[in-house]
Motif scaffolding. Structure first.
Motif, PDB file in Angstrom:
ATOM      1  N   GLY A  39      31.029   9.049 -43.940  1.00 36.61           N
ATOM      2  CA  GLY A  39      31.133   8.400 -42.771  1.00 36.61           C
ATOM      3  C   GLY A  39      30.636   6.856 -43.069  1.00 36.61           C
ATOM      4  N   PRO A  40      30.877   6.169 -41.738  1.00 37.56           N
ATOM      5  CA  PRO A  40      30.522   4.761 -41.780  1.00 37.56           C
ATOM      6  C   PRO A  40      28.982   4.586 -42.129  1.00 37.56           C
ATOM      7  CG  PRO A  40      30.693   5.576 -39.446  1.00 37.56           C
ATOM      8  CD  PRO A  40      31.129   6.614 -40.448  1.00 37.56           C
ATOM      9  N   PRO A  41      28.421   3.295 -42.512  1.00 44.96           N
ATOM     10  CA  PRO A  41      27.074   3.205 -43.076  1.00 44.96           C
ATOM     11  C   PRO A  41      26.279   3.327 -41.577  1.00 44.96           C
ATOM     12  CG  PRO A  41      28.329   1.231 -43.057  1.00 44.96           C
ATOM     13  CD  PRO A  41      29.303   2.306 -42.764  1.00 44.96           C
ATOM     14  N   ASN A  42      24.912   3.504 -41.786  1.00 45.64           N
ATOM     15  CA  ASN A  42      23.924   3.749 -40.642  1.00 45.64           C
ATOM     16  C   ASN A  42      22.823   2.673 -40.928  1.00 45.64           C
ATOM     17  OD1 ASN A  42      21.287   4.919 -39.344  1.00 45.64           O
ATOM     18  ND2 ASN A  42      22.726   6.245 -38.437  1.00 45.64           N
ATOM     19  N   VAL A  43      22.720   1.754 -40.263  1.00 45.25           N
ATOM     20  CA  VAL A  43      21.793   0.609 -40.396  1.00 45.25           C
ATOM     21  C   VAL A  43      20.454   1.176 -40.340  1.00 45.25           C
ATOM     22  CG1 VAL A  43      21.631   0.280 -37.789  1.00 45.25           C
ATOM     23  CG2 VAL A  43      21.062  -1.493 -39.539  1.00 45.25           C
ATOM     24  N   THR A  44      20.000   2.178 -39.468  1.00 42.99           N
ATOM     25  CA  THR A  44      18.578   2.712 -39.357  1.00 42.99           C
ATOM     26  C   THR A  44      18.277   3.415 -40.709  1.00 42.99           C
ATOM     27  OG1 THR A  44      18.886   3.144 -37.000  1.00 42.99           O
ATOM     28  CG2 THR A  44      17.108   4.170 -38.127  1.00 42.99           C
ATOM     29  N   ALA A  45      19.314   4.068 -41.339  1.00 40.66           N
ATOM     30  CA  ALA A  45      18.868   4.734 -42.530  1.00 40.66           C
ATOM     31  C   ALA A  45      18.775   3.806 -43.669  1.00 40.66           C
ATOM     32  CB  ALA A  45      20.134   5.953 -42.858  1.00 40.66           C
ATOM     33  N   ILE A  46      19.452   2.569 -43.771  1.00 42.72           N
ATOM     34  CA  ILE A  46      19.194   1.490 -44.810  1.00 42.72           C
ATOM     35  C   ILE A  46      17.868   0.997 -44.632  1.00 42.72           C
ATOM     36  CG2 ILE A  46      20.085  -0.714 -45.414  1.00 42.72           C
ATOM     37  CD1 ILE A  46      23.067   0.285 -44.620  1.00 42.72           C
ATOM     38  N   LEU A  47      17.537   0.577 -43.220  1.00 42.36           N
ATOM     39  CA  LEU A  47      16.242   0.050 -43.084  1.00 42.36           C
ATOM     40  C   LEU A  47      15.028   1.041 -43.561  1.00 42.36           C
ATOM     41  CD1 LEU A  47      16.964  -1.861 -39.740  1.00 42.36           C
ATOM     42  CD2 LEU A  47      16.812  -2.685 -42.108  1.00 42.36           C
ATOM     43  N   GLU A  48      15.391   2.341 -43.028  1.00 39.54           N
ATOM     44  CA  GLU A  48      14.088   3.335 -43.276  1.00 39.54           C
ATOM     45  C   GLU A  48      14.086   3.219 -44.989  1.00 39.54           C
ATOM     46  OE1 GLU A  48      15.503   6.776 -41.279  1.00 39.54           O
ATOM     47  OE2 GLU A  48      14.435   6.089 -39.514  1.00 39.54           O
ATOM     48  N   ALA A  84      17.557  -8.719 -41.445  1.00 37.16           N
ATOM     49  CA  ALA A  84      16.386  -7.606 -40.936  1.00 37.16           C
ATOM     50  C   ALA A  84      15.177  -8.173 -41.565  1.00 37.16           C
ATOM     51  CB  ALA A  84      16.313  -6.391 -41.774  1.00 37.16           C
ATOM     52  N   PRO A  85      14.249  -8.590 -40.440  1.00 43.27           N
ATOM     53  CA  PRO A  85      12.905  -9.281 -40.801  1.00 43.27           C
ATOM     54  C   PRO A  85      11.922  -8.148 -41.213  1.00 43.27           C
ATOM     55  CG  PRO A  85      13.558  -9.780 -38.385  1.00 43.27           C
ATOM     56  CD  PRO A  85      14.646  -8.728 -38.982  1.00 43.27           C
ATOM     57  N   THR A  86      11.218  -8.434 -42.151  1.00 45.12           N
ATOM     58  CA  THR A  86      10.211  -7.520 -42.712  1.00 45.12           C
ATOM     59  C   THR A  86       9.071  -7.192 -41.713  1.00 45.12           C
ATOM     60  OG1 THR A  86       8.859  -9.338 -43.842  1.00 45.12           O
ATOM     61  CG2 THR A  86      10.760  -8.344 -44.766  1.00 45.12           C
ATOM     62  N   ASP A  87       8.334  -6.382 -41.970  1.00 44.92           N
ATOM     63  CA  ASP A  87       7.140  -6.139 -41.093  1.00 44.92           C
ATOM     64  C   ASP A  87       6.104  -7.347 -41.199  1.00 44.92           C
ATOM     65  OD1 ASP A  87       7.828  -3.614 -40.007  1.00 44.92           O
ATOM     66  OD2 ASP A  87       6.841  -2.743 -41.862  1.00 44.92           O
ATOM     67  N   ASN A  88       6.183  -8.087 -42.278  1.00 44.37           N
ATOM     68  CA  ASN A  88       5.219  -9.181 -42.428  1.00 44.37           C
ATOM     69  C   ASN A  88       5.680 -10.120 -41.667  1.00 44.37           C
ATOM     70  OD1 ASN A  88       3.078 -10.591 -43.735  1.00 44.37           O
ATOM     71  ND2 ASN A  88       4.594 -11.886 -44.810  1.00 44.37           N
ATOM     72  N   ALA A  89       7.134 -10.522 -41.502  1.00 49.05           N
ATOM     73  CA  ALA A  89       7.678 -11.610 -40.625  1.00 49.05           C
ATOM     74  C   ALA A  89       7.109 -11.349 -39.132  1.00 49.05           C
ATOM     75  CB  ALA A  89       9.100 -11.324 -40.877  1.00 49.05           C
ATOM     76  N   PHE A  90       7.127 -10.235 -38.742  1.00 48.93           N
ATOM     77  CA  PHE A  90       6.571 -10.096 -37.467  1.00 48.93           C
ATOM     78  C   PHE A  90       5.198 -10.257 -37.127  1.00 48.93           C
ATOM     79  CE2 PHE A  90      10.785  -7.760 -37.287  1.00 48.93           C
ATOM     80  CZ  PHE A  90      11.123  -8.153 -35.766  1.00 48.93           C
ATOM     81  N   SER A  91       4.244 -10.172 -38.528  1.00 51.45           N
ATOM     82  CA  SER A  91       2.914 -10.142 -38.274  1.00 51.45           C
ATOM     83  C   SER A  91       2.496 -11.566 -38.262  1.00 51.45           C
ATOM     84  CB  SER A  91       2.318  -9.560 -39.478  1.00 51.45           C
ATOM     85  OG  SER A  91       2.414  -9.966 -40.615  1.00 51.45           O
ATOM     86  N   ILE A  92       3.361 -12.347 -38.341  1.00 53.05           N
ATOM     87  CA  ILE A  92       2.765 -13.884 -38.605  1.00 53.05           C
ATOM     88  C   ILE A  92       3.361 -14.637 -37.371  1.00 53.05           C
ATOM     89  CG2 ILE A  92       2.851 -13.847 -40.880  1.00 53.05           C
ATOM     90  CD1 ILE A  92       5.648 -15.494 -40.917  1.00 53.05           C
ATOM     91  N   LEU A  93       3.911 -13.881 -36.353  1.00 51.74           N
ATOM     92  CA  LEU A  93       4.112 -14.477 -35.107  1.00 51.74           C
ATOM     93  C   LEU A  93       3.095 -14.517 -34.325  1.00 51.74           C
ATOM     94  CD1 LEU A  93       7.513 -12.306 -33.846  1.00 51.74           C
ATOM     95  CD2 LEU A  93       7.244 -14.759 -34.911  1.00 51.74           C
ATOM     96  N   LYS A  94       3.034 -15.523 -33.215  1.00 53.61           N
ATOM     97  CA  LYS A  94       1.842 -15.624 -32.289  1.00 53.61           C
ATOM     98  C   LYS A  94       1.602 -14.324 -31.676  1.00 53.61           C
ATOM     99  CE  LYS A  94       2.365 -20.608 -31.567  1.00 53.61           C
ATOM    100  NZ  LYS A  94       2.813 -21.722 -30.450  1.00 53.61           N
ATOM    101  N   PRO A  95       0.340 -13.984 -31.333  1.00 52.47           N
ATOM    102  CA  PRO A  95       0.108 -12.591 -30.863  1.00 52.47           C
ATOM    103  C   PRO A  95       0.837 -12.461 -29.286  1.00 52.47           C
ATOM    104  CG  PRO A  95      -1.901 -13.458 -31.654  1.00 52.47           C
ATOM    105  CD  PRO A  95      -0.675 -14.621 -31.914  1.00 52.47           C
ATOM    106  N   GLY A  96       1.327 -11.601 -29.133  1.00 51.91           N
ATOM    107  CA  GLY A  96       2.049 -11.391 -27.571  1.00 51.91           C
ATOM    108  C   GLY A  96       3.417 -11.892 -27.522  1.00 51.91           C
ATOM    109  N   THR A  97       4.040 -12.377 -28.919  1.00 53.66           N
ATOM    110  CA  THR A  97       5.272 -13.059 -28.495  1.00 53.66           C
ATOM    111  C   THR A  97       6.475 -11.866 -28.171  1.00 53.66           C
ATOM    112  OG1 THR A  97       4.940 -14.527 -30.460  1.00 53.66           O
ATOM    113  CG2 THR A  97       7.050 -14.070 -30.128  1.00 53.66           C
ATOM    114  N   LEU A  98       6.356 -10.756 -28.721  1.00 49.61           N
ATOM    115  CA  LEU A  98       7.228  -9.813 -28.319  1.00 49.61           C
ATOM    116  C   LEU A  98       6.867  -9.195 -27.009  1.00 49.61           C
ATOM    117  CD1 LEU A  98       7.735  -7.665 -31.719  1.00 49.61           C
ATOM    118  CD2 LEU A  98       9.022  -9.611 -30.832  1.00 49.61           C
ATOM    119  N   ASN A  99       5.732  -8.892 -26.847  1.00 47.71           N
ATOM    120  CA  ASN A  99       5.533  -8.362 -25.580  1.00 47.71           C
ATOM    121  C   ASN A  99       5.558  -9.261 -24.285  1.00 47.71           C
ATOM    122  OD1 ASN A  99       4.151  -5.976 -26.502  1.00 47.71           O
ATOM    123  ND2 ASN A  99       2.508  -6.890 -26.871  1.00 47.71           N
TER     124      ASN A  99
END
Length: 253
Positions: A39-48, A84-99
């Motif tokens: 079937g078509p590729p699955n983005v979640t499976a690729i990232l996992e 796809a940003p890595t987990d480390n890419a998100f960790s260097i954001l200012k606290p509360g950026t996503l929230n």
């Protein structure tokens, strides 16, 4: 004679066995289930499988962009490209950026990492900037600027707020290309400089003019005792007429 008979029987048995084996093998092969078409590729499976994208996966699932993208892959001919940003890419954001983002802004953030076209690394070198993403706002689509580097195996990706180098491809399926990035692609529309606020109006600018009616008589200059210039007082006019009457009577005498 007995020996010859046994040889004939053995030869016949061997012949029957030789004829039966291919038939049995053919039946077994026919009975085996056929492999389902891919079937078509699955983005979640690729990232996992990548192992270091749990924050981006969680953000995609929270905004349902994983389901939307996987569904779009079923009917696309031009394909998609995901940064796809890595987990480390998100960790260097200012606290509360996503929230601090609303649900709609989180959707836009994820969509700003998805390009509605399949790009190989070589195809990036001839991409026409700005490259449109899935995200859009009041001022139009969110875009990326993609430029080649001196290293033919890497490119620079810029949002106007951040710039990162891309060189690692997680998947280059014919419909979906997924590239790893070490910075979150913060859209300029959400994270760029905001225009300064408008200055307040000057004092009194919002006051309405008075409703008093001006007239020529009201604006006409007055004499020293408050009478309009050029107008005789009523008492003075009456005295003048009385004096004229006395002079006329004296002339008749």
């Amino acid at each position: 004679m007995a020996m010859a008979r046994r040889l004939v029987v053995a030869a016949a048995a061997a012949l029957c066995l030789a004829l039966a084996v291919p038939s049995v093998m053919g039946q077994a092969a026919a009975a085996a289930p056929k492999a389902a078409p891919a079937g078509p590729p699955n983005v979640t499976a690729i990232l996992e499988k990548g192992g270091v994208y749990s924050t981006f996966i969680r953000l995609m699932k929270g905004t349902q962009q994983d389901t939307q993208l996987n569904g779009q892959l079923n009917g696309t001919t031009s394909g998609f490209t995901v940064f796809a940003p890595t987990d480390n890419a998100f960790s260097i954001l200012k606290p509360g950026t996503l929230n601090g983002l609303s649900q709609n802004d989180q959707v836009s953030l994820v969509q700003a990492h998805i390009v509605p076209k399949y790009y190989t690394m070589d195809a990036f070198e001839t991409a026409s900037n700005p490259v449109r993403t899935q995200a859009s706002g009041a001022d139009g689509p969110y875009t990326l600027n993609i430029t080649a580097t001196s290293n033919s195996q890497a490119i620079n990706v810029s949002t106007g707020v951040v710039t990162t180098t891309v060189s690692n491809a997680l998947s280059t399926d014919q419909l979906l290309a997924v590239y790893s990035v070490d910075k979150v692609l913060l859209p300029n529309a959400l994270f760029g400089p905001k225009p300064p606020p408008s200055p307040p109006p000057p004092p009194g600018a919002d006051k309405k003019p008075s409703n008093g009616t001006s007239s020529a008589s009201a604006e006409a200059p007055t004499d020293s005792i408050g009478h309009p210039a050029g107008a005789a007082p009523a008492g003075a006019m009456a005295a003048g007429w009385g004096l004229a009457a006395l002079v006329a009577a004296a002339c008749l005498l």
